[in-house]
Write an enzyme that holds these catalytic residues in place. Sequence first.
Site, PDB file in Angstrom:
ATOM      1  N   LYS A   1       0.828  -1.212   0.000  1.00 30.33           N
ATOM      2  CA  LYS A   1       0.000   0.000   0.000  1.00 30.33           C
ATOM      3  C   LYS A   1       0.861   1.260   0.000  1.00 30.33           C
ATOM      4  O   LYS A   1       0.561   2.229  -0.698  1.00 30.33           O
ATOM      5  CB  LYS A   1      -0.919  -0.002   1.223  1.00 30.33           C
ATOM      6  CG  LYS A   1      -1.749   1.271   1.356  1.00 30.33           C
ATOM      7  CD  LYS A   1      -2.737   1.187   2.507  1.00 30.33           C
ATOM      8  CE  LYS A   1      -3.564   2.474   2.594  1.00 30.33           C
ATOM      9  NZ  LYS A   1      -4.615   2.396   3.634  1.00 30.33           N
TER      10      LYS A   1
ATOM     11  N   HIS B   1      -6.815 -32.261 -32.311  1.00 34.59           N
ATOM     12  CA  HIS B   1      -7.819 -31.253 -31.973  1.00 34.59           C
ATOM     13  C   HIS B   1      -8.654 -31.681 -30.764  1.00 34.59           C
ATOM     14  O   HIS B   1      -9.882 -31.606 -30.778  1.00 34.59           O
ATOM     15  CB  HIS B   1      -8.707 -30.947 -33.173  1.00 34.59           C
ATOM     16  CG  HIS B   1      -7.963 -30.327 -34.312  1.00 34.59           C
ATOM     17  ND1 HIS B   1      -7.348 -29.101 -34.219  1.00 34.59           N
ATOM     18  CD2 HIS B   1      -7.717 -30.778 -35.570  1.00 34.59           C
ATOM     19  CE1 HIS B   1      -6.751 -28.812 -35.374  1.00 34.59           C
ATOM     20  NE2 HIS B   1      -6.956 -29.814 -36.203  1.00 34.59           N
TER      21      HIS B   1
END
Length: 526
Positions: free
Chosen positions: A142, A278
């Site tokens: 912070k 695939h």
Amino acid sequence: MTSSDRLPMRRALLSVSDKAGLIELGRALIDKGVALLSTGGSAKALREAGLEVTDVSDHTGFPEILDGRVKTLVPQIHGGILGRRDLESHRAQMDAHSIAPIDLVCVNLYPFAATVASGADADTCIENIDIGGPAMIRAAAKNHDHVVILTDPDQYGAFIAALDQGGTTLAERQLWAGQAYAHTASYDAMIASWFARQRGEALPAVMTVSGTRRELLRYGENPHQDAAFYTTGENRFGIATARQIQGKALSYNNLNDTDAAFEAVAEFDAPAIVIVKHANPCGVATAPTLVEAWKAALRCDPVSAFGGIVALNRPLDVETAEQIATLFTEVIVAPDASEEAKAVLSRKKNLRLLLTGGVPSPVSGGMTFKSVAGGFLAQERDAGRVGPEALRVVTKRAPTGQEMADLLFAFRVAKHVKSNAVIYVRDGATVGIGAGQMSRVDSARIAARKSMDAAEAAGESVALTEGSVAASDAFFPFADGLESVIAAGAKAVIQPGGSIRDQEVIDAADAAGIAMVFTGMRHFRH
């Protein structure tokens, strides 16, 4: 960035569970005249390396209490981290309360995930939930305008380089602050998931999913899509545990298809090969040896196998490697490989060889996810499996022993084929696979057509599906789907059952003299 933009260092707090790089970091700080504060094992390690360090309790004048649960949760620490150096009011309050500024916080957290993975009891896991660490990390992040926060040994090199340049830049501190919040968010997510599991709650009211980026990928499914590979820490052999032995970088599609292939091959106890294209299997076989399984799997659809993914549930041997190397293959994934097999494949420079260290359990738990607009769908992994005792014979003719074995094999394959799925199997190998069609009839016909193509390629005049068994991942809603399977030459069928027209389908099977069993379990895969 000029030297005036850089933040100098006067005091650093080092308190880490992972001691990697700690001594090098501490030495670099002392060389720049930075005073070191530390706790417990970190202070001990620094002193043993000959570095001067002040215990946090000596700095604060307040001892560690409650078995170490409270040691940094005091104003002298958090005031030193959170105080804004650019505000006169903050500086005055810090001076009034003898709070010295802390310019660097280097913290990583108690090993909660490792403790859980070790099988420790609940009390031990709870004791490994860090409280003071996340508080310091969040406070430093912070106040990153004035404080550096480091949470990962991989960051130390860049930080030390910045020290040599006169201090850290705001951009560097912003980067590390963002990474710090990601670190604590991931940590909290692991704890929340553990508590949910303790309650037996697989799908809690709030679900947090955390991943660590393993690598950026060149692109996603298509070149215009960005993509990356993240690991979740799930204790499961597979793509996340794989070591790439050779070959060029894996693509998004490579990773997706390889995962599909390896999960499928894990279904089988006997030596097995799965070839995927695939994300759908185009050949699956078990046999006494891997090389025999390879030949049987390839026979199912040699055209689709070109450029595919090959998965094995046994260490790759040299004979099998030599056979696979005759076909262009994108990826081979196996639990391990012999040195001779590696040498054979090394001649294929673009072929990727992945070794996972083990095979995942096909009946283990875990979650799978799919994104939707505004959210995601979560479900338990499909760990369903049926054995002979679960099958219900619904026709006048029961399957033979060989048919029963092939039916169970076919249904395991169907679990890994996109719906609608119809699978033909003969003698422990697929001979036709129909995947992802909107109509189950089309899946049955496509699989039969591809089987005929494979037979013709092998110089045979009869479709491979003749005399086979067939599996459907879900019930046949009408008799036409079953009739297509019968027309392909199947002599026995396995399907979930449950259609309002089940009797019509059973009657069609009896009229053709084939056997059919119901599983009571379906395997949709979308």
